[in-house]
Design a protein around this motif. Structure first.
Motif, short mmCIF file in Angstrom:
data_model
loop_
_atom_site.label_atom_id
_atom_site.label_comp_id
_atom_site.label_asym_id
_atom_site.label_seq_id
_atom_site.Cartn_x
_atom_site.Cartn_y
_atom_site.Cartn_z
N SER A 26 0.83 -1.21 0.00
CA SER A 26 0.00 0.00 0.00
C SER A 26 0.86 1.26 0.00
N THR A 27 1.93 1.27 0.80
CA THR A 27 2.82 2.44 0.88
C THR A 27 3.42 2.75 -0.49
N PHE A 28 3.91 1.71 -1.16
CA PHE A 28 4.49 1.90 -2.49
C PHE A 28 3.47 2.51 -3.45
N PHE A 29 2.27 1.94 -3.48
CA PHE A 29 1.27 2.41 -4.42
C PHE A 29 0.69 3.77 -4.04
N ILE A 30 0.70 4.11 -2.76
CA ILE A 30 0.24 5.45 -2.35
C ILE A 30 1.10 6.52 -3.00
N PHE A 31 2.41 6.34 -2.94
CA PHE A 31 3.31 7.33 -3.54
C PHE A 31 3.25 7.29 -5.06
N LEU A 32 3.10 6.09 -5.62
CA LEU A 32 2.95 5.97 -7.07
C LEU A 32 1.68 6.69 -7.52
N ASP A 33 0.59 6.46 -6.81
CA ASP A 33 -0.69 7.07 -7.16
C ASP A 33 -0.68 8.58 -6.96
N PHE A 34 0.02 9.03 -5.91
CA PHE A 34 0.11 10.46 -5.66
C PHE A 34 0.75 11.16 -6.86
N GLY A 35 1.80 10.56 -7.39
CA GLY A 35 2.45 11.12 -8.58
C GLY A 35 1.55 11.09 -9.79
N PHE A 36 0.87 9.96 -10.00
CA PHE A 36 -0.04 9.84 -11.13
C PHE A 36 -1.26 10.76 -10.99
N GLY A 37 -1.71 10.97 -9.74
CA GLY A 37 -2.93 11.74 -9.52
C GLY A 37 -2.75 13.23 -9.60
#
Length: 394
Positions: A337-348
Motif C-alpha cells: 500500500s505504501t508503495f502504491f500510495i506514492f505511485l498514485d500520488f504522482g499519477f494523480g
C-alpha cells in the motif's frame, strides 16, 4: 522447506484480474481528458484534473485499506474493491455533467485502489521470498500489457466510435473481473475478527505506512510524476506535431520493450541487487523523455516509447519489489500500500500540476522538465542506496 514455484493457479488468476483492472484504468486515463475537452469545453488543466482525480481516489483507498488487509484478509478486500469498480463502470453512462463525471472518476479510483492493493498483496504473500523480485516482475507484466493495450484500444475506439461504446467495453471487462474472483481460493486474515475494531483505532501513521518502504516510494513518486506527463498529454502532443496515427502505437512499443526485458530485470534484482537495475532504468527513462521532447517524426516517437518502456517500465516493478525488502510477512499489505500510495500520488496530482505548465512552456519543454525530474529521482536513489540492501524477511 520453501516452495519456490511461482506459476500457481491463483497467481495466474490474480494476474489476469489485475490486467483487466489496469486495462480499464489506462484505457480511460488517456481518453477521458480529450473527452472532457470535447464534451464540456474545459481547459487542459481541468481535463488533467478529470484524468488525475481517479488516481486521487485510488490514493485515498490505499491509505485506508493497507492496514485492513492483514485483519480482514486480502481476498475479502478484493471482493469489496471489485464491487465498487463494477458500480463505477456502470455509472459512466449517467455522468451527464462534469461534476458527475469527476465524482464517478473518484469512485472508480477508490475501487481500483482497493482491488489493486489486494491483488499486489496476495501475490506478495504467495511468492517465495527468495524469488519475490522475479515473481513480482512476472506479475507486473499484467500491468505492462495493460499500459500498452489500454491506451492503444482507448485511442483506437475513441477515434472510431462514440464514448458510450468505450464505456460499455469498460463495464464488460469489470464484470469479467468480478466473475474471475470466485476462482481465487480463500485467504485467512492475519488478525482474528474480534481484534479488528481495536486494531483499526490503533492504526496511526505507522499502521498506514511502512517506514522501510518510504525511501524507494519517494523515488517512485518523482518517477510517477514524470510518467503521468506521458500518459495524460501524449495525445495532445501527438496532435500538435501531426503524429496522431503513430501515437496509438506508442504504448504498444512501450509494452514490447518491457515484455522482453522484464523477466531478466526481475532476476537481476534478486541476484545482482537494487543498484544494478535501478540506475540504468532511470537513466533510460530520462533519455527517453529527452528524445520525446525532440520528436519530429514517427520513428522518433516510437523509439522514445521503447526507451521509456525499458526505463520506467522496469523501474516500476523493481521498485515495488524493493519496497518489500526487509518487511515482515504480516506487513506486506502495508508495504504494498505504501508503495502504491506514492505511485498514485504522482499519477494523480502530476497531470493537474503539469497541465498548469503546458500553456506556459508547451509540450516539448514540458518533457525536458520531466527529464530533470527523473534526474532528481536518480539523485535521491543514489542517496538512499548508500545504506546496504536489507535482507528479505522469511
Amino acid at each position: 522447506m520453501e516452495n519456490k514455484k511461482i506459476w500457481k493457479k491463483d497467481f495466474i488468476v490474480i494476474s489476469i484480474i489485475n490486467f483487466f483492472l489496469m486495462l480499464v484504468m489506462y484505457l480511460l486515463i488517456v481518453t477521458i481528458a480529450p473527452f472532457s475537452v470535447e464534451e464540456y469545453g474545459v481547459s487542459t488543466s481541468v481535463a488533467g484534473l478529470v484524468s488525475g482525480i481517479f488516481i486521487i481516489g485510488t490514493l485515498i483507498a490505499r491509505l485506508a485499506v493497507g492496514g485492513l488487509i492483514e485483519r480482514m484478509g486480502s481476498r475479502n478486500i478484493l471482493l469489496i474493491g471489485l464491487a465498487v469498480t463494477i458500480v463505477a463502470s456502470a455509472f459512466y453512462f449517467g455522468a451527464v455533467s462534469l461534476p458527475l463525471l469527476m465524482a464517478n472518476r473518484f469512485l472508480h479510483g477508490i475501487g481500483l485502489g482497493i482491488s489493486s492493493t489486494a491483488t499486489g498483496t496476495m501475490v506478495a504473500q504467495m511468492l517465495p521470498p527468495s524469488r519475490r523480485g522475479e515473481g513480482i516482475g512476472y506479475f507486473s507484466l499484467s500491468t505492462v500489457l495493460a499500459t500498452a493495450i489500454g491506451p492503444f484500444f482507448g485511442i483506437f475506439l475513441s477515434q472510431r466510435y462514440e464514448f458510450n461504446v468505450l464505456f460499455m467495453f469498460c463495464l464488460a471487462i469489470s464484470v469479467c473481473c468480478g466473475a474471475m474472483f470466485f476462482f481465487v481460493k480463500k485467504t485467512p486474515a492475519v488478525m482474528p475478527k474480534k481484534d479488528l475494531p481495536e486494531a483499526v483505532k490503533k492504526l496511526g501513521v505507522r499502521g498506514l505506512l511502512e517506514m522501510r518502504a518510504l525511501p524507494i516510494a519517494f523515488v517512485t513518486l518523482l518517477a510517477a510524476v514524470a510518467y503521468s506527463g506521458v500518459l495524460s498529454f501524449i495525445s495532445f502532443y501527438a496532435a500538435e506535431i501531426n503524429l496522431v496515427s503513430t501515437a496509438s502505437f506508442f504504448f504498444l512499443v512501450y509494452a514490447i520493450a518491457v515484455l522482453f526485458s522484464r523477466p531478466y530485470t526481475g532476476k537481476l534484482l534478486d541476484v545482482k541487487g537494487n543498484n544494478f537495475v535501478v540506475y540504468p532504468s532511470l537513466i533510460l527513462f530520462a533519455g527517453g523523455l529527452l528524445l520525446l521532447s525532440a520528436t519530429s517524426a514517427g520513428w522518433m516517437l516510437l523509439l522514445a516509447g521503447g526507451i521509456i518502456g525499458l526505463g520506467f517500465g522496469n523501474f516500476q516493478s523493481c521498485a515495488q519489489a524493493i519496497a518489500l525488502q526487509g518487511v515482515k510477512p504480516e506487513r506486506l499489505g502495508v508495504a504494498t500500500s505504501t508503495f502504491f500510495i506514492f505511485l498514485d500520488f504522482g499519477f494523480g496530482f502530476g497531470p493537474y500540476v503539469l497541465g498548469l505548465l503546458v500553456p506556459i512552456i508547451g509540450y516539448q519543454e514540458l518533457y525536458l522538465v520531466l527529464m530533470l525530474v527523473v534526474i532528481i529521482a536518480l539523485a535521491f536513489f543514489m542517496l538512499f542506496s548508500r545504506t546496504r540492501r536489507r535482507p528479505v524477511v522469511e
